[in-house]
Design an enzyme around this catalytic site. Structure first.
Site, PDB file in Angstrom:
ATOM      1  N   ASP A  12     -35.873 -47.242   9.658  1.00 31.50           N
ATOM      2  CA  ASP A  12     -35.337 -48.280   8.768  1.00 31.50           C
ATOM      3  C   ASP A  12     -35.114 -49.616   9.473  1.00 31.50           C
ATOM      4  OD1 ASP A  12     -35.357 -46.539   6.624  1.00 31.50           O
ATOM      5  OD2 ASP A  12     -33.279 -45.896   6.921  1.00 31.50           O
TER       6      ASP A  12
ATOM      7  N   HIS B  90     -48.000 -43.970  26.599  1.00 35.11           N
ATOM      8  CA  HIS B  90     -47.044 -42.939  27.019  1.00 35.11           C
ATOM      9  C   HIS B  90     -45.646 -43.139  26.460  1.00 35.11           C
ATOM     10  CE1 HIS B  90     -45.552 -40.032  30.242  1.00 35.11           C
ATOM     11  NE2 HIS B  90     -46.617 -39.429  29.729  1.00 35.11           N
TER      12      HIS B  90
ATOM     13  N   LYS C 130     -42.395 -42.909  23.976  1.00 30.76           N
ATOM     14  CA  LYS C 130     -41.817 -41.809  23.192  1.00 30.76           C
ATOM     15  C   LYS C 130     -40.624 -42.362  22.436  1.00 30.76           C
ATOM     16  CE  LYS C 130     -43.093 -38.792  27.025  1.00 30.76           C
ATOM     17  NZ  LYS C 130     -43.492 -39.909  27.906  1.00 30.76           N
TER      18      LYS C 130
END
Length: 242
Positions: free
Chosen positions: A188, A181, A183
């Site tokens: 870089d 779950h 996000k």
């Protein structure tokens, strides 16, 4: 004489207390600004340097002095409309149903597009075509893109996960009865993108969502560690190109 001895004892206690506080402060600085990756060195003065190479993936993360960072941006959703892909060259004018403003999604996409070396994505689901196309474009430009996502959501309607795997982007799934779950993404090895925002069209246009973008060392390093840990853990769950 008794008073003098009491004063000397009190001074020694104060000195010991001061040393203990200094030691605790130094240890706190070492923990919060030190090397979360297991390499490099740290010092109480804030001049923390970390350098570590993940042999399996070839990812190298090197940092200079730990600091508060220089990039901090907060994006709030929902947007009123999806961004117009033609931008300033759009000929529809007032009849265009898309946004020509600098919306949160446009800022998010602009930030992704500035990646120079790598983008590591760890998100519950991706169904927003604009985001998927931005990742595909980076992949075509030889920017190293890796994706971790939830196995159940990869089969949901509108999912772009299999499309990106077919294009050659390495994608690994959790293959678990529970959900992956997270996000977040790391650009870089220096910039963290994190928040409630699911990478979906409904999150762009309907939900109350947020994204925080920062290059603060103390915040991004745990996410780098978490991504690499999961990437190894899910090495047998890589989507095959079909």
């Amino acid at each position: 004489k008794e008073l003098k001895e009491k004063n000397q004892l009190l001074e020694k206690q104060l000195e010991d207390c001061s040393k203990e506080r200094a030691a605790k402060k130094k240890e706190q600085q070492r923990f919060t600004m030190g090397n979360f990756l297991g390499g490099g060195s740290s010092s109480g003065g804030g001049n923390t340097t970390a350098s570590h190479r993940y042999e399996e993936t070839g990812t190298t993360v090197t940092d200079g002095p730990a600091s508060a960072g220089t990039v901090h941006q907060v994006l709030m959703f929902p947007d009123k409309a999806m961004p117009c892909k033609y931008g300033k060259t759009c000929r529809r004018g007032a009849n265009c149903q898309f946004s020509h403003e600098n919306t949160s999604l446009k800022k998010f996409l602009d930030f992704l597009s500035r990646a120079k070396k790598s983008v590591d994505v760890c998100v519950f689901t991706i169904t927003c075509n604009e985001i998927a196309e931005a990742l595909l474009k980076l992949h075509q430009q030889n920017i190293k893109v890796r994706i971790i996502s939830d196995d159940d959501q990869s089969h949901s309607q509108g999912s772009d996960i299999h499309r990106m795997a077919r294009a050659g982007i390495p994608v690994r799934l959790d293959n678990s009865p529970t959900h992956m779950h997270h996000k977040f993404a790391v650009v870089d090895g220096r910039y963290l993108i994190n928040g409630s925002f699911n990478w979906t069209r409904s999150a762009v246009l309907g939900n109350r969502e947020n994204i925080v973008i920062t290059d603060m060392f103390e915040l991004r390093q745990p996410f780098i560690v978490e991504f690499e840990k999961m990437w190894r853990e899910y090495q047998n769950n890589q989507l095959r190109q079909q």
